[in-house]
Design a protein around this motif. Structure first.
Motif, PDB file in Angstrom:
ATOM      1  N   THR A 259       0.810  -1.224   0.000  1.00 42.03           N
ATOM      2  CA  THR A 259       0.000   0.000   0.000  1.00 42.03           C
ATOM      3  C   THR A 259       0.840   1.270   0.000  1.00 42.03           C
ATOM      4  O   THR A 259       0.330   2.341  -0.311  1.00 42.03           O
ATOM      5  CB  THR A 259      -0.911   0.019   1.239  1.00 42.03           C
TER       6      THR A 259
ATOM      7  N   ALA B 290       1.824   2.633   2.636  1.00 40.81           N
ATOM      8  CA  ALA B 290       1.521   3.338   3.884  1.00 40.81           C
ATOM      9  C   ALA B 290       2.662   3.165   4.877  1.00 40.81           C
ATOM     10  O   ALA B 290       3.327   2.124   4.914  1.00 40.81           O
ATOM     11  CB  ALA B 290       0.218   2.810   4.487  1.00 40.81           C
TER      12      ALA B 290
ATOM     13  N   ARG C 285      -2.740  -4.273  10.341  1.00 41.44           N
ATOM     14  CA  ARG C 285      -3.324  -2.979  10.702  1.00 41.44           C
ATOM     15  C   ARG C 285      -4.763  -3.178  11.145  1.00 41.44           C
ATOM     16  O   ARG C 285      -5.582  -3.738  10.410  1.00 41.44           O
ATOM     17  CB  ARG C 285      -3.270  -2.011   9.513  1.00 41.44           C
TER      18      ARG C 285
ATOM     19  N   THR D  81      -8.503  -1.890  12.154  1.00 39.11           N
ATOM     20  CA  THR D  81      -9.394  -0.798  11.789  1.00 39.11           C
ATOM     21  C   THR D  81      -9.880  -0.112  13.061  1.00 39.11           C
ATOM     22  O   THR D  81     -10.651  -0.689  13.832  1.00 39.11           O
ATOM     23  CB  THR D  81     -10.590  -1.314  10.976  1.00 39.11           C
TER      24      THR D  81
ATOM     25  N   LYS E  69     -10.766   6.696  10.038  1.00 39.33           N
ATOM     26  CA  LYS E  69      -9.786   5.796  10.633  1.00 39.33           C
ATOM     27  C   LYS E  69      -8.612   6.612  11.176  1.00 39.33           C
ATOM     28  O   LYS E  69      -8.104   7.515  10.507  1.00 39.33           O
ATOM     29  CB  LYS E  69      -9.286   4.790   9.603  1.00 39.33           C
TER      30      LYS E  69
ATOM     31  N   GLN F 206      -5.561   5.824  11.619  1.00 37.43           N
ATOM     32  CA  GLN F 206      -4.315   5.690  10.868  1.00 37.43           C
ATOM     33  C   GLN F 206      -4.300   6.556   9.618  1.00 37.43           C
ATOM     34  O   GLN F 206      -3.233   6.845   9.071  1.00 37.43           O
ATOM     35  CB  GLN F 206      -4.077   4.227  10.467  1.00 37.43           C
ATOM     36  N   GLU F 207      -5.483   6.970   9.161  1.00 39.39           N
ATOM     37  CA  GLU F 207      -5.584   7.769   7.947  1.00 39.39           C
ATOM     38  C   GLU F 207      -5.878   9.236   8.220  1.00 39.39           C
ATOM     39  O   GLU F 207      -5.946  10.048   7.296  1.00 39.39           O
ATOM     40  CB  GLU F 207      -6.674   7.191   7.036  1.00 39.39           C
TER      41      GLU F 207
ATOM     42  N   THR G 229      -5.437  13.026   9.012  1.00 39.05           N
ATOM     43  CA  THR G 229      -4.360  13.963   8.703  1.00 39.05           C
ATOM     44  C   THR G 229      -4.585  15.294   9.413  1.00 39.05           C
ATOM     45  O   THR G 229      -5.692  15.596   9.876  1.00 39.05           O
ATOM     46  CB  THR G 229      -4.271  14.220   7.194  1.00 39.05           C
TER      47      THR G 229
END
Length: 368
Positions: A36, A38, A70, A72, A139, A141-142, A144
């Protein structure tokens, strides 16, 4: 393509519930998921554990069984976990405020006009308006920094800048806890956000006005001490109402503050902050008023208990002012750090330090 995993050393600073700051040394695995792209991180207390995990991940990648594992986890999950972790660590009323403010993180949020219509309906009827989606579904982890900045703006406009900042503090704390538990790097909080504008300045009583107020309080033998005490001792309302006669030491001339009264009238043996536990030197006027009040103070089962038993309802203390009068309630007399210098507030005591350091009244309340 080989899996490139680096090991770095990081010193983290964490603040304990006691207020003490500790340093935690962690060894961090850093790499990018080859599938990915990531960024991945894993934290370890020992360098040996980090090295073993690095070998394990590289071997799994070469065998074709690699997985970043990972989980969720949404912002709503992170906030809920943070609330559960703090449920028993703070007072119930503080936790209730956390729950209230957390709603502005997770959402959904009805527009201000829709919330007003619901309130005015009297029965909780909700208008057919689509609520604003906040960060609950995102999420962690996503998430920003840009998304956090975009979330802060509508909350500031639809609710208030103050609550938007409070909600962001909860978001920051929840992400920090989730990052420790689930091994990811939380985004930085945005800077340069909108600040509260047009905040009304608080009116400040002059030393002469304070002297007049204390003169009037001395003449009121039933309730005057209630009003004079916060001016002379510099306590919060909750600290004043939680004061017991056992905390007043006339031999040492000190008032010991180490408990508060909660909103439901019960006593809590901890102060609002760690610095709230302190001893205050009584000025001559305060000592005189407390000695006189001790003779008339209502008893509990025939014995002295609370210094300031409840008056039964919230009352306003009228302070006639030259500009047309005004009133202030006990809840509008905030804490002072004057302490032993409260003598300056006594009639004829000067009061130069008084006007410079405390005695702020809510300007809106001064007209009620």
């Amino acid at each position: 393509m080989a899996l490139d995993i680096n090991i770095t050393k990081r010193l983290r600073h964490r603040k304990l519930a006691s207020g003490e700051t500790v340093e935690q040394l962690r060894y961090v695995l850093n790499w990018r998921d080859p599938r990915t792209g990531a960024r991945e991180q894993r934290f370890f207390e020992r360098q040996k554990d980090a090295q073993e995990k690095r070998v394990e991940l590289i071997a799994a990648y070469e065998r074709g069984t690699y997985s970043a594992e990972r989980k969720t986890l949404t912002v709503a999950d992170a906030v809920a976990a943070w609330l559960d972790a703090n449920r028993d660590a703070v007072r119930p009323n503080t936790f209730a405020s956390y729950e209230f403010q957390a709603r502005y993180v997770t959402g959904p949020l009805l527009p201000a006009a829709a919330r007003l219509a619901t309130k005015q309906s009297g029965v909780g009827a909700r208008p057919n308006v689509r609520p604003l989606a906040l960060l609950g579904h995102v999420k962690v982890q996503e998430l920003t920094t840009r998304q956090i900045r975009a979330w802060h703006r509508p909350v500031s406009e639809e609710v208030s800048i103050y609550l938007a900042n409070k909600a962001m503090a909860i978001l920051k704390a929840a992400l920090a806890l989730a990052a420790e538990d689930h091994e990811f790097r939380s985004p930085a909080m945005p800077t340069g956000l909108q600040r509260q504008r047009d905040k009304a300045r608080k009116a400040v009583l002059t030393p002469d006005e304070v002297a007049r107020l204390l003169d009037a309080a001395r003449e009121d033998h039933d309730k005057g001490v209630y009003i004079a005490f916060p001016f002379l001792a510099g306590t919060r309302p909750s600290e004043q109402l939680g004061l017991l006669w056992d905390d007043v030491d006339f031999s040492a001339n000190l008032v010991h503050i180490h408990r508060i009264q909660l909103k439901d009238g019960t006593l809590s043996e901890v102060t609002k902050t760690a610095a709230g536990a302190r001893s205050i030197l009584m000025s001559p006027l305060l000592r005189e008023m407390l000695l006189a009040w001790r003779l008339r103070c209502p008893r509990k089962d025939g014995a002295l208990h609370r210094v300031f038993p409840t008056l039964g309802k919230r009352r306003a203390w009228r302070l006639l002012r030259e500009n047309g009068g005004g009133g202030a309630t006990l809840q509008q007399l905030p804490r002072s750090d004057l302490g032993a210098d409260a003598k300056a507030a006594e009639p004829g005591g000067g009061g130069a330090a008084l006007g410079a350091s405390f005695l702020h009244l809510d300007a809106a309340g001064a007209g009620r």
